[in-house]
Design an enzyme around this catalytic site. Structure first.
Site, PDB file in Angstrom:
ATOM      1  N   ASN A   1     -10.269  -1.497   0.353  1.00  0.00           N
ATOM      2  CA  ASN A   1     -11.462  -0.864   0.909  1.00  0.00           C
ATOM      3  C   ASN A   1     -11.519   0.631   0.616  1.00  0.00           C
ATOM      4  O   ASN A   1     -12.581   1.241   0.673  1.00  0.00           O
ATOM      5  CB  ASN A   1     -11.544  -1.119   2.421  1.00  0.00           C
ATOM      6  CG  ASN A   1     -10.278  -0.751   3.151  1.00  0.00           C
ATOM      7  OD1 ASN A   1      -9.186  -1.213   2.802  1.00  0.00           O
ATOM      8  ND2 ASN A   1     -10.387   0.083   4.156  1.00  0.00           N
ATOM      9  N   HIS A   2     -10.359   1.240   0.278  1.00  0.00           N
ATOM     10  CA  HIS A   2     -10.353   2.673  -0.057  1.00  0.00           C
ATOM     11  C   HIS A   2     -10.476   2.939  -1.562  1.00  0.00           C
ATOM     12  O   HIS A   2     -10.253   4.064  -2.010  1.00  0.00           O
ATOM     13  CB  HIS A   2      -9.081   3.331   0.479  1.00  0.00           C
ATOM     14  CG  HIS A   2      -9.016   3.382   1.977  1.00  0.00           C
ATOM     15  ND1 HIS A   2      -9.908   4.115   2.728  1.00  0.00           N
ATOM     16  CD2 HIS A   2      -8.200   2.770   2.867  1.00  0.00           C
ATOM     17  CE1 HIS A   2      -9.624   3.954   4.016  1.00  0.00           C
ATOM     18  NE2 HIS A   2      -8.590   3.140   4.129  1.00  0.00           N
TER      19      HIS A   2
ATOM     20  N   HIS B   1      -3.128  -4.206   3.240  1.00  0.00           N
ATOM     21  CA  HIS B   1      -4.106  -3.490   4.087  1.00  0.00           C
ATOM     22  C   HIS B   1      -3.618  -3.179   5.490  1.00  0.00           C
ATOM     23  O   HIS B   1      -3.966  -2.125   6.020  1.00  0.00           O
ATOM     24  CB  HIS B   1      -5.450  -4.238   4.172  1.00  0.00           C
ATOM     25  CG  HIS B   1      -6.455  -3.605   5.104  1.00  0.00           C
ATOM     26  ND1 HIS B   1      -7.070  -2.404   4.809  1.00  0.00           N
ATOM     27  CD2 HIS B   1      -6.948  -4.000   6.310  1.00  0.00           C
ATOM     28  CE1 HIS B   1      -7.904  -2.097   5.813  1.00  0.00           C
ATOM     29  NE2 HIS B   1      -7.838  -3.037   6.721  1.00  0.00           N
TER      30      HIS B   1
ATOM     31  N   GLU C   1      -4.254   1.908  -2.939  1.00  0.00           N
ATOM     32  CA  GLU C   1      -5.522   2.360  -2.326  1.00  0.00           C
ATOM     33  C   GLU C   1      -5.377   3.583  -1.423  1.00  0.00           C
ATOM     34  O   GLU C   1      -6.368   4.225  -1.110  1.00  0.00           O
ATOM     35  CB  GLU C   1      -6.184   1.214  -1.550  1.00  0.00           C
ATOM     36  CG  GLU C   1      -5.449   0.875  -0.260  1.00  0.00           C
ATOM     37  CD  GLU C   1      -6.363   0.349   0.835  1.00  0.00           C
ATOM     38  OE1 GLU C   1      -7.558   0.199   0.616  1.00  0.00           O
ATOM     39  OE2 GLU C   1      -5.840   0.115   1.943  1.00  0.00           O
TER      40      GLU C   1
ATOM     41  N   ASP D   1       0.810  -1.234   0.000  1.00  0.00           N
ATOM     42  CA  ASP D   1       0.000   0.000   0.000  1.00  0.00           C
ATOM     43  C   ASP D   1       0.842   1.283   0.000  1.00  0.00           C
ATOM     44  O   ASP D   1       1.528   1.581   0.994  1.00  0.00           O
ATOM     45  CB  ASP D   1      -0.929   0.048   1.216  1.00  0.00           C
ATOM     46  CG  ASP D   1      -1.840  -1.178   1.338  1.00  0.00           C
ATOM     47  OD1 ASP D   1      -1.432  -2.274   0.918  1.00  0.00           O
ATOM     48  OD2 ASP D   1      -2.952  -1.019   1.870  1.00  0.00           O
TER      49      ASP D   1
END
Ligand SMILES: [Fe+2]
Ligand SMILES: [Fe+2]
Length: 270
Positions: free
Chosen positions: A67-68, A178, A39, A8
């Site tokens: 999720n973003h 994540h 993300e 990430d």
């Protein structure tokens, strides 16, 4: 094939690490294909079309999300025309974009990339196991693709490890994202998939998972709403996993990579 997966990318300093290091790594490690999770690239939340283009310019071939994925609303639109950007497979039917795609390297090798999201301590999503199964059945390793990479975007280590073992033998690499902290368990699983529970983030580690420390501490201690989360601005560590595959598409070598910033440095020797 020689593959690199980058964890990430958080904010401006994470993007600077991509621009600085990926061209060098691409050359020095003779990489065939590079995936980065983007993300958190736009101020910590989501990604824009311009930032996605910056990644591609630096030598990233595919950007995965999580999720973003849609925190920047423009992603709902540009993802439709951006096959190099993947959001998790197991969003509800009708969600813009795609969760898996087959890419071709400069040498003509076919690489399947899949992005899937866990359900433990996360938003309710469709079954990630069923979603992965469907893609693997449609594009078997060694037949329809020469390498396969699965980004498992999940909070719980248990769910990440279960998904990785579920895909073992059918992917070249199953890697967690994540949680923004690299785990020390990288290895080749019994059936030939390279694995790491979490790749770690590409961001400033003098932070709370990439964010400036002050606001997270304030929220934990005061329990009242305050200011926005802002990415920390110190030098980023680029965290990733280097994988070399054999003719069957399974992993032969796996090595963690950490370049720049506060973490102990690690650059694969091969
Ligand atoms: Fe993230
Ligand atoms: Fe995430």
């Amino acid at each position: 094939m020689r593959l690199l997966f980058i964890g990430d990318v958080v904010g401006r300093v994470g993007r600077a690490a991509i621009a600085e290091h990926v061209p060098v790594l691409r050359r020095d490690l003779a990489l065939d294909f590079v995936v980065a999770n983007g993300e958190n690239a736009a101020g910590g939340f989501g990604i824009t079309e311009n930032i996605a283009q910056e990644f591609l310019n630096a030598g990233v071939d595919c950007i995965t999300l999580g999720n973003h994925a849609f925190d920047q609303r423009e992603a709902l639109v540009f993802i439709e025309r951006a096959p190099h950007v993947l959001r998790p497979l197991n969003y509800p039917a009708g969600t813009p974009g795609r969760g898996a795609w087959l890419y071709e390297t400069a040498r003509g090798e076919r690489v399947l990339v899949m992005n899937v999201m866990g359900r433990v301590f996360m938003d309710a999503m469709d079954d990630p196991f069923a979603a992965v199964e469907k893609e693997l059945a449609a594009c078997p390793l060694g037949l329809a693709c020469d390498a396969a990479i699965l980004d498992i975007h999940a909070e719980a280590s248990s769910e990440k490890q279960a998904l990785a073992h579920f895909a073992d033998g059918r992917v070249s690499l199953a890697i967690g994202t994540h949680t923004h902290v690299p785990t020390a368990d990288w290895r080749i699983l019994p059936h030939g998939a390279a694995f790491q529970t979490d790749a770690g983030m590409t961001g400033d580690y003098d932070s709370v998972i990439g964010m400036d420390k002050e606001e997270p501490i304030r929220r934990f201690t005061r329990k009242t709403p305050g200011s926005r989360f802002e990415p920390a601005e110190g030098q980023a560590t680029l965290c990733g996993l280097f994988v070399e595959t054999g003719g069957d598409g399974l992993a032969r070598k796996v090595e963690a990579l950490r370049v720049g910033g506060a973490l102990a440095q690690a650059i694969p020797a091969f």
